[in-house]
Design an enzyme around this catalytic site. Structure first.
Site, PDB file in Angstrom:
ATOM      1  CG  ASP A  67      63.947  81.169 -11.243  1.00 40.92           C
ATOM      2  OD1 ASP A  67      64.583  81.062 -10.186  1.00 40.92           O
ATOM      3  OD2 ASP A  67      62.938  81.892 -11.350  1.00 40.92           O
ATOM      4  CG  ASN A 136      54.689  89.473 -14.845  1.00 40.32           C
ATOM      5  OD1 ASN A 136      54.964  88.677 -13.949  1.00 40.32           O
ATOM      6  ND2 ASN A 136      55.478  89.664 -15.886  1.00 40.32           N
ATOM      7  CG  HIS A 138      57.252  86.240 -13.097  1.00 39.09           C
ATOM      8  ND1 HIS A 138      57.610  87.540 -13.392  1.00 39.09           N
ATOM      9  CD2 HIS A 138      58.033  85.875 -12.070  1.00 39.09           C
ATOM     10  CE1 HIS A 138      58.564  87.927 -12.568  1.00 39.09           C
ATOM     11  NE2 HIS A 138      58.832  86.942 -11.755  1.00 39.09           N
ATOM     12  CD  GLU A 143      58.405  87.406 -17.299  1.00 34.39           C
ATOM     13  OE1 GLU A 143      57.399  87.609 -16.596  1.00 34.39           O
ATOM     14  OE2 GLU A 143      59.413  88.143 -17.266  1.00 34.39           O
TER      15      GLU A 143
END
Ligand code: GLP
Length: 246
Positions: A67, A136, A138, A143
């Protein structure tokens, strides 16, 4: 899914680095999918050590990073390109033309996502994908959502991710709001996946992601379906798994 228990961050880094070095030794022109964040820094240090000791040759290795922040030029010291250069690439004999990372400077999201997907296809896919994991769940910057992503996509970062990543910026306001990330479909097509997780703050998400239901609300949970995943986690990160590991 194989879970390898490491004592601490340093042990996790060395064990996971050994898996990456084995990959490079077995297939010198392999495609390594690489990750950023604090989790892989120790692993990259260990790869550099092995390279400096003459044990590894990266001259034919190709890479595809997960990313990049949208809007940050490569020269920005918070860009993931800059991170990879500082923590790995400039210390080893890897060729610049073999490095691939989404171009955060391309304002045309659809074009950039299509370009990156085409590039990964041209490379023949990823042989070994290294992953960290957000609090979380990810992976890359995928996400929690209603559905798993397929190819490269442009994401709006969640407030919790901005909060977690602000430690690398002057303030939360400086954290870009969007990023380009390799999709979960592409990650799942990697031949082999290595996930590294360290620290008590990840213990909750480790138990959810690897022992809970498979759901796009916890993106890493999809990894339970991959045929060749190795999780290298330290004791603190595994501290909420208890009996699940027996
Ligand atoms: C960022 C990256 C992820 C990384 C995550 C966890 O959001 N995009 O690829 O896994 O942070 O980072 P850390 O390893 O610092 O906990």
């Amino acid at each position: 899914m194989k879970i390898i228990r490491a004592k601490d961050y340093s042990d996790m880094s060395c064990k996971a680095a050994s898996i990456l070095s084995a990959q490079v030794i077995l297939k010198p022109d392999c495609v390594l999918g690489l990750a950023t964040g604090s989790s892989p820094i120790g692993l990259y240090k260990e790869l550099i050590r092995q390279y400096e000791a003459g044990l590894l040759d990266f001259s034919a290795v190709r890479t595809a990073n997960l990313d990049e922040y949208r809007g940050l030029p490569q020269t920005n010291d918070q860009s993931y390109y800059y991170f990879m250069r500082e923590h790995l690439f400039r210390h080893i004999n890897i060729c610049e033309e073999n490095l691939n990372i989404p171009n955060g400077e391309n304002p045309d999201a659809a074009a950039e996502c299509a370009r990156y997907d085409a590039k990964i296809r041209e490379l023949g896919g990823v042989d070994l994908q290294l992953l960290g994991m957000g609090h979380n769940g990810h992976i890359g910057f995928n996400e929690p959502a209603d559905a798993f992503t397929l190819g490269t996509n442009c994401v709006d970062l969640q407030p919790s991710t901005i909060e977690a990543n602000k430690r690398f910026f002057a303030s939360a306001d400086d954290v870009p709001r969007q990023a380009y990330t390799m999709g979960i479909g592409t990650i799942m097509r990697a031949k082999r996946i290595v996930v590294i997780v360290s620290g008590e703050d990840k213990a909750e998400i480790v138990s959810k992601a690897f022992f809970g239901p498979i759901t796009p609300r916890v993106p890493a949970s999809v990894l339970q379906l991959h045929p060749n995943v190795t999780v290298v986690a330290d004791e603190a990160a595994l501290s909420k798994c208890g009996d699940l590991l027996k």
